[in-house]
Design a protein around this motif. Structure first.
Motif, PDB file in Angstrom:
ATOM      1  N   LEU A   1       0.831  -1.199   0.000  1.00 50.39           N
ATOM      2  CA  LEU A   1       0.000   0.000   0.000  1.00 50.39           C
ATOM      3  C   LEU A   1       0.868   1.251   0.000  1.00 50.39           C
ATOM      4  O   LEU A   1       0.603   2.210  -0.735  1.00 50.39           O
TER       5      LEU A   1
ATOM      6  N   GLY B   1       1.664   3.264  -3.475  1.00 51.40           N
ATOM      7  CA  GLY B   1       1.139   4.613  -3.301  1.00 51.40           C
ATOM      8  C   GLY B   1       2.159   5.673  -3.673  1.00 51.40           C
ATOM      9  O   GLY B   1       1.801   6.732  -4.215  1.00 51.40           O
TER      10      GLY B   1
ATOM     11  N   ILE C   1      -2.209   1.622  -6.646  1.00 48.19           N
ATOM     12  CA  ILE C   1      -2.411   0.882  -5.398  1.00 48.19           C
ATOM     13  C   ILE C   1      -3.167  -0.415  -5.663  1.00 48.19           C
ATOM     14  O   ILE C   1      -2.805  -1.486  -5.141  1.00 48.19           O
TER      15      ILE C   1
ATOM     16  N   VAL D   1      -1.601  -4.016  -4.818  1.00 51.57           N
ATOM     17  CA  VAL D   1      -2.264  -4.883  -3.836  1.00 51.57           C
ATOM     18  C   VAL D   1      -2.726  -6.177  -4.499  1.00 51.57           C
ATOM     19  O   VAL D   1      -2.551  -7.273  -3.953  1.00 51.57           O
TER      20      VAL D   1
END
Length: 223
Positions: free
Chosen positions: A18, A22, A41, A45
């Motif tokens: 994350l 990010g 993201i 993920v």
């Protein structure tokens, strides 16, 4: 004990990807690219989860190929990255964003496999390539882009004369569009996207265009 370790790894992996994805997404978001913070993201993920599932399947069911599921991430992100690539005239935009999505998926796979150092160093290198090298590349670029809009009489030879004048000044035409408006049937608007040396003066182009028969109006804009 095995289950507890796996659960701890899941939490660590998800929070780490994350953060790392990010960072890449934030850089793309700042430059208003088609794929920004949320997209990067989600790609990161998703790649991490698929890698963890792939490894778990190998441990629980003794699959011979632990990377079978994770390998599909590469082709899947390839289709997603293709959606960020836009062709405008003779130029193509979005290749860097597509590459950043692909790199983010690779970072996610590394995190899912618990290669934390590899994922962190790779993220740092991606940020350097997107941010710092972009500035260096911009400073090294000796050319700039300008938009030339011309209103001309719709008759044979006018557009050819305009392109000849531009070509004689060693200016590259990167894109060219024609627009016909309903209120002026005998007139057309043309737009040239030109690549010009930064220190080059366009006065010669202007003076030659002004004397051109059939040219009614011209306007320069920076891109």
């Amino acid at each position: 004990m095995f289950a507890i370790v796996i659960r701890e790894d899941i939490v660590i992996n998800l929070f780490l990807i994350l953060f790392l994805s990010g960072l890449v997404g934030f850089e793309r978001e700042r430059h208003n690219r088609p794929a920004g913070l949320r997209t990067h993201i989600l790609v990161g993920v998703g790649s991490t989860i698929l890698m963890m599932i792939s490894i778990s399947m190998n441990v629980l069911y003794e699959m011979s190929d632990a990377g079978r599921i994770a390998s599909q991430v590469v082709s899947g992100v390839g289709f997603l990255g293709a959606g960020t690539i836009i062709k405008e005239g003779f130029s193509v935009k979005g290749l860097t964003t597509a590459a950043s999505l692909w790199a983010t998926s690779a970072i996610g796979l590394a995190v899912g496999a618990n290669y934390y150092f590899l994922a962190s160093v790779t993220t740092l290198m991606v940020i350097i390539a997107l941010f710092l090298l972009n500035r260096i590349e911009f400073k090294m670029n000796t050319k700039k882009y300008k938009s030339l809009k011309c209103k001309v009489v719709d008759k044979p030879g006018v557009l050819g004369n305009i392109t000849t004048i531009i070509g004689n000044e060693d200016v590259d035409i990167k894109d060219f569009t024609i627009e016909r408006r309903e209120e002026s049937q005998n007139e057309i608007w043309t737009k040239f996207t030109l690549q010009i040396e930064k220190n080059k003066n366009v006065d010669n182009i202007n003076s030659n265009l002004v004397d051109l028969d059939g040219l009614l109006e011209l306007k320069w804009d920076n891109i």
